[in-house]
Scaffold this motif. Sequence first.
Motif, PDB file in Angstrom:
ATOM      1  N   ALA A  17       0.763  -1.150   0.406  1.00 53.47           N
ATOM      2  CA  ALA A  17      -0.250   0.336   0.207  1.00 53.47           C
ATOM      3  C   ALA A  17       1.126   1.546  -0.007  1.00 53.47           C
ATOM      4  O   ALA A  17       0.436   2.523  -0.527  1.00 53.47           O
ATOM      5  CB  ALA A  17      -0.735   0.015   1.149  1.00 53.47           C
ATOM      6  N   ALA A  18       2.063   1.480   0.733  1.00 54.72           N
ATOM      7  CA  ALA A  18       3.149   2.228   0.762  1.00 54.72           C
ATOM      8  C   ALA A  18       3.203   2.668  -0.762  1.00 54.72           C
ATOM      9  O   ALA A  18       3.546   3.834  -1.293  1.00 54.72           O
ATOM     10  CB  ALA A  18       3.523   2.094   1.796  1.00 54.72           C
ATOM     11  N   LEU A  19       3.878   1.815  -1.183  1.00 56.38           N
ATOM     12  CA  LEU A  19       4.945   1.125  -2.378  1.00 56.38           C
ATOM     13  C   LEU A  19       3.640   2.732  -3.482  1.00 56.38           C
ATOM     14  O   LEU A  19       3.783   3.080  -4.686  1.00 56.38           O
ATOM     15  CB  LEU A  19       5.266   0.402  -3.331  1.00 56.38           C
ATOM     16  CG  LEU A  19       5.927  -0.490  -2.656  1.00 56.38           C
ATOM     17  CD1 LEU A  19       6.575  -1.415  -2.630  1.00 56.38           C
ATOM     18  CD2 LEU A  19       7.241   0.825  -2.215  1.00 56.38           C
ATOM     19  N   LEU A  20       2.227   1.793  -3.770  1.00 57.46           N
ATOM     20  CA  LEU A  20       1.230   2.269  -4.485  1.00 57.46           C
ATOM     21  C   LEU A  20       0.776   3.763  -4.023  1.00 57.46           C
ATOM     22  O   LEU A  20       0.766   4.451  -4.516  1.00 57.46           O
ATOM     23  CB  LEU A  20      -0.456   1.647  -4.225  1.00 57.46           C
ATOM     24  CG  LEU A  20       0.136   0.455  -4.496  1.00 57.46           C
ATOM     25  CD1 LEU A  20      -1.297  -0.672  -4.457  1.00 57.46           C
ATOM     26  CD2 LEU A  20       0.194   0.082  -6.370  1.00 57.46           C
ATOM     27  N   GLY A  21       1.404   4.100  -2.927  1.00 60.05           N
ATOM     28  CA  GLY A  21       0.673   5.139  -2.273  1.00 60.05           C
ATOM     29  C   GLY A  21       1.498   6.062  -3.392  1.00 60.05           C
ATOM     30  O   GLY A  21       1.726   7.612  -3.287  1.00 60.05           O
ATOM     31  N   TYR A  76      19.804  -4.169  -2.699  1.00 59.62           N
ATOM     32  CA  TYR A  76      19.231  -2.430  -2.896  1.00 59.62           C
ATOM     33  C   TYR A  76      20.301  -2.177  -3.939  1.00 59.62           C
ATOM     34  O   TYR A  76      20.416  -2.066  -5.026  1.00 59.62           O
ATOM     35  CB  TYR A  76      18.817  -1.759  -1.762  1.00 59.62           C
ATOM     36  CG  TYR A  76      18.447   0.072  -2.716  1.00 59.62           C
ATOM     37  CD1 TYR A  76      17.237   0.147  -3.049  1.00 59.62           C
ATOM     38  CD2 TYR A  76      19.479   1.017  -2.067  1.00 59.62           C
ATOM     39  CE1 TYR A  76      16.827   1.362  -3.475  1.00 59.62           C
ATOM     40  CE2 TYR A  76      19.307   1.593  -2.586  1.00 59.62           C
ATOM     41  CZ  TYR A  76      17.647   2.366  -3.308  1.00 59.62           C
ATOM     42  OH  TYR A  76      17.798   4.007  -3.518  1.00 59.62           O
ATOM     43  N   ILE A  77      21.501  -2.107  -3.290  1.00 54.44           N
ATOM     44  CA  ILE A  77      22.084  -0.876  -4.345  1.00 54.44           C
ATOM     45  C   ILE A  77      23.236  -1.887  -6.112  1.00 54.44           C
ATOM     46  O   ILE A  77      22.874  -1.423  -6.661  1.00 54.44           O
ATOM     47  CB  ILE A  77      23.845  -1.483  -3.323  1.00 54.44           C
ATOM     48  CG1 ILE A  77      23.632  -0.182  -2.398  1.00 54.44           C
ATOM     49  CG2 ILE A  77      25.094  -0.684  -4.698  1.00 54.44           C
ATOM     50  CD1 ILE A  77      24.865  -0.892  -1.591  1.00 54.44           C
ATOM     51  N   ALA A 233      11.136  -5.528  -1.258  1.00 53.56           N
ATOM     52  CA  ALA A 233      11.779  -4.496  -0.945  1.00 53.56           C
ATOM     53  C   ALA A 233      12.474  -3.361  -1.719  1.00 53.56           C
ATOM     54  O   ALA A 233      12.641  -2.278  -1.914  1.00 53.56           O
ATOM     55  CB  ALA A 233      11.692  -4.247   0.863  1.00 53.56           C
ATOM     56  N   ALA A 234      13.960  -4.254  -1.987  1.00 59.75           N
ATOM     57  CA  ALA A 234      14.832  -3.651  -2.579  1.00 59.75           C
ATOM     58  C   ALA A 234      14.673  -3.203  -4.075  1.00 59.75           C
ATOM     59  O   ALA A 234      14.790  -2.817  -4.660  1.00 59.75           O
ATOM     60  CB  ALA A 234      16.102  -4.941  -2.899  1.00 59.75           C
ATOM     61  N   ASN A 235      13.790  -4.369  -4.630  1.00 64.04           N
ATOM     62  CA  ASN A 235      13.277  -4.315  -6.361  1.00 64.04           C
ATOM     63  C   ASN A 235      12.412  -2.909  -6.352  1.00 64.04           C
ATOM     64  O   ASN A 235      12.864  -2.430  -7.435  1.00 64.04           O
ATOM     65  CB  ASN A 235      13.227  -5.528  -6.573  1.00 64.04           C
ATOM     66  CG  ASN A 235      13.539  -6.443  -6.945  1.00 64.04           C
ATOM     67  OD1 ASN A 235      14.078  -6.346  -8.645  1.00 64.04           O
ATOM     68  ND2 ASN A 235      14.425  -7.590  -6.713  1.00 64.04           N
ATOM     69  N   ALA A 236      12.016  -2.921  -5.574  1.00 66.55           N
ATOM     70  CA  ALA A 236      11.065  -1.252  -5.278  1.00 66.55           C
ATOM     71  C   ALA A 236      11.210  -0.565  -5.102  1.00 66.55           C
ATOM     72  O   ALA A 236      11.410  -0.040  -6.599  1.00 66.55           O
ATOM     73  CB  ALA A 236       9.584  -2.627  -4.191  1.00 66.55           C
ATOM     74  N   PHE A 237      12.628  -0.203  -4.675  1.00 70.40           N
ATOM     75  CA  PHE A 237      12.904   0.361  -4.477  1.00 70.40           C
ATOM     76  C   PHE A 237      14.136   0.776  -5.396  1.00 70.40           C
ATOM     77  O   PHE A 237      13.863   2.127  -5.295  1.00 70.40           O
ATOM     78  CB  PHE A 237      13.438   0.672  -2.318  1.00 70.40           C
ATOM     79  CG  PHE A 237      12.549   1.192  -1.074  1.00 70.40           C
ATOM     80  CD1 PHE A 237      11.168   2.524  -1.456  1.00 70.40           C
ATOM     81  CD2 PHE A 237      12.406   0.349  -0.941  1.00 70.40           C
ATOM     82  CE1 PHE A 237      10.679   2.739   0.414  1.00 70.40           C
ATOM     83  CE2 PHE A 237      11.253   0.427   0.346  1.00 70.40           C
ATOM     84  CZ  PHE A 237      11.152   1.429   0.587  1.00 70.40           C
ATOM     85  N   ALA A 238      14.576   0.332  -6.076  1.00 70.49           N
ATOM     86  CA  ALA A 238      15.020   0.599  -6.711  1.00 70.49           C
ATOM     87  C   ALA A 238      14.745   0.742  -8.163  1.00 70.49           C
ATOM     88  O   ALA A 238      14.823   2.277  -8.911  1.00 70.49           O
ATOM     89  CB  ALA A 238      16.475  -1.064  -7.493  1.00 70.49           C
ATOM     90  N   LEU A 239      13.390   0.510  -8.473  1.00 71.28           N
ATOM     91  CA  LEU A 239      12.548   0.629  -9.620  1.00 71.28           C
ATOM     92  C   LEU A 239      12.061   2.100  -9.321  1.00 71.28           C
ATOM     93  O   LEU A 239      12.025   2.823 -10.735  1.00 71.28           O
ATOM     94  CB  LEU A 239      11.640  -0.153 -10.333  1.00 71.28           C
ATOM     95  CG  LEU A 239      12.466  -2.451 -10.007  1.00 71.28           C
ATOM     96  CD1 LEU A 239      10.937  -2.793 -10.552  1.00 71.28           C
ATOM     97  CD2 LEU A 239      12.868  -1.310 -11.875  1.00 71.28           C
ATOM     98  N   MET A 240      11.640   2.822  -8.515  1.00 67.66           N
ATOM     99  CA  MET A 240      11.185   3.903  -8.377  1.00 67.66           C
ATOM    100  C   MET A 240      11.420   4.605  -8.531  1.00 67.66           C
ATOM    101  O   MET A 240      11.574   6.191  -8.864  1.00 67.66           O
ATOM    102  CB  MET A 240      10.486   3.740  -6.745  1.00 67.66           C
ATOM    103  CG  MET A 240       9.750   3.243  -6.327  1.00 67.66           C
ATOM    104  SD  MET A 240       8.146   3.101  -7.371  1.00 67.66           S
ATOM    105  CE  MET A 240       7.261   4.587  -6.684  1.00 67.66           C
TER     106      MET A 240
END
Length: 344
Positions: A17-21, A76-77, A233-240
């Motif tokens: 939900a936070a990522l969608l936000g 993440y890196i 989470a690592a994939n999501a933050f890297a893609l964002m």
Amino acid sequence: MPPPLPVPAWLWAATIAALLGLILLDLIIVNRRPHKVTIAESARWIAFYIGCAVAFGAAVWIFGGDDHAASYITGYITEYTLSVDNLFIFMLIMANFAVPAIHQHRVLLIGIVMALVMRGVFIAVGAQAVQRFSWVFWLFGGILIYTAWKFAFDSKDDDEYDPNGGVVRLVRKLFPVTDDYHGSRLTIKQDGRRLLTPMFIVIIAIGGADLVFAVDSIPAIFGITQDAYLVFAANAFALMGLRQLYFLLGGLVEKLVYLTYGLAVILAFIGAKLVLHALHENELPFINGGEHVTWVPEINNWISLGVIVTVLAVTTVASLVKSRRDSRRTTEPAVPAHADRPSD
């Protein structure tokens, strides 16, 4: 490798939900008015997304311990670095389809959402596979070592990349496509017929590239941690942060001439780490009689983090030094052939 974090269903739901936000925030703030994204705007958004990733890592450190935090940071890196290499293809797709600058951000945002969905599926399947079948570590390790070999020794010419190939060519054959863009619309109705626009083809090309990239990135991060929550989470933050990096780096990406070799070293290292882990978890009857090979060393995530950061630092500095030298050579005035001839 540390055991997976005990993540309840509500925390998964809250994270998604936070990522969608964040995506919704981007849509409201950035995409409410299509415009050419400036370097300053990109820098602010990258700082914001990196701040979110760091805050998440701090939470993992506090509630999950330093080993899990190291796994997340290393993952993440690694994913972010692989994403930088992906920018070459994204830039090529945008250039080949002549995507208007004011719509490039929206194209990348749609592509990122598609990548999140595809990688989410891969992560779910991969997490179940590594828990049930120890031979999957051999498979992932082999994929990474093969990919590292391709990065290091295959001669890649970006001009050979054909964005109209494969699925894109098939779409063009099956459906009528307009010659011109119609804003950011994917389809239009013309003379009573529904037509696709070039924007639809661009989205297909970006999505296809995302699918190919996932084949490399998912095994890479599973070589760092088998925790599905941290992998996601690592994939999501890297893609964002990827689409903002696209606008910030621009031509700078072309100056990172040694990045591919650095990625080859990183992928080979993680592949070797997976092979060592596969030996520890071995159940294949033709290796050590089906018993675990306990005498081989395992590489912890703190060593992995140090190796990855060092390789990135060395390749980045070496690339920038080479680019500066090449730039000086091209700007130096040519010396006339008779310059050293003594005067009469």
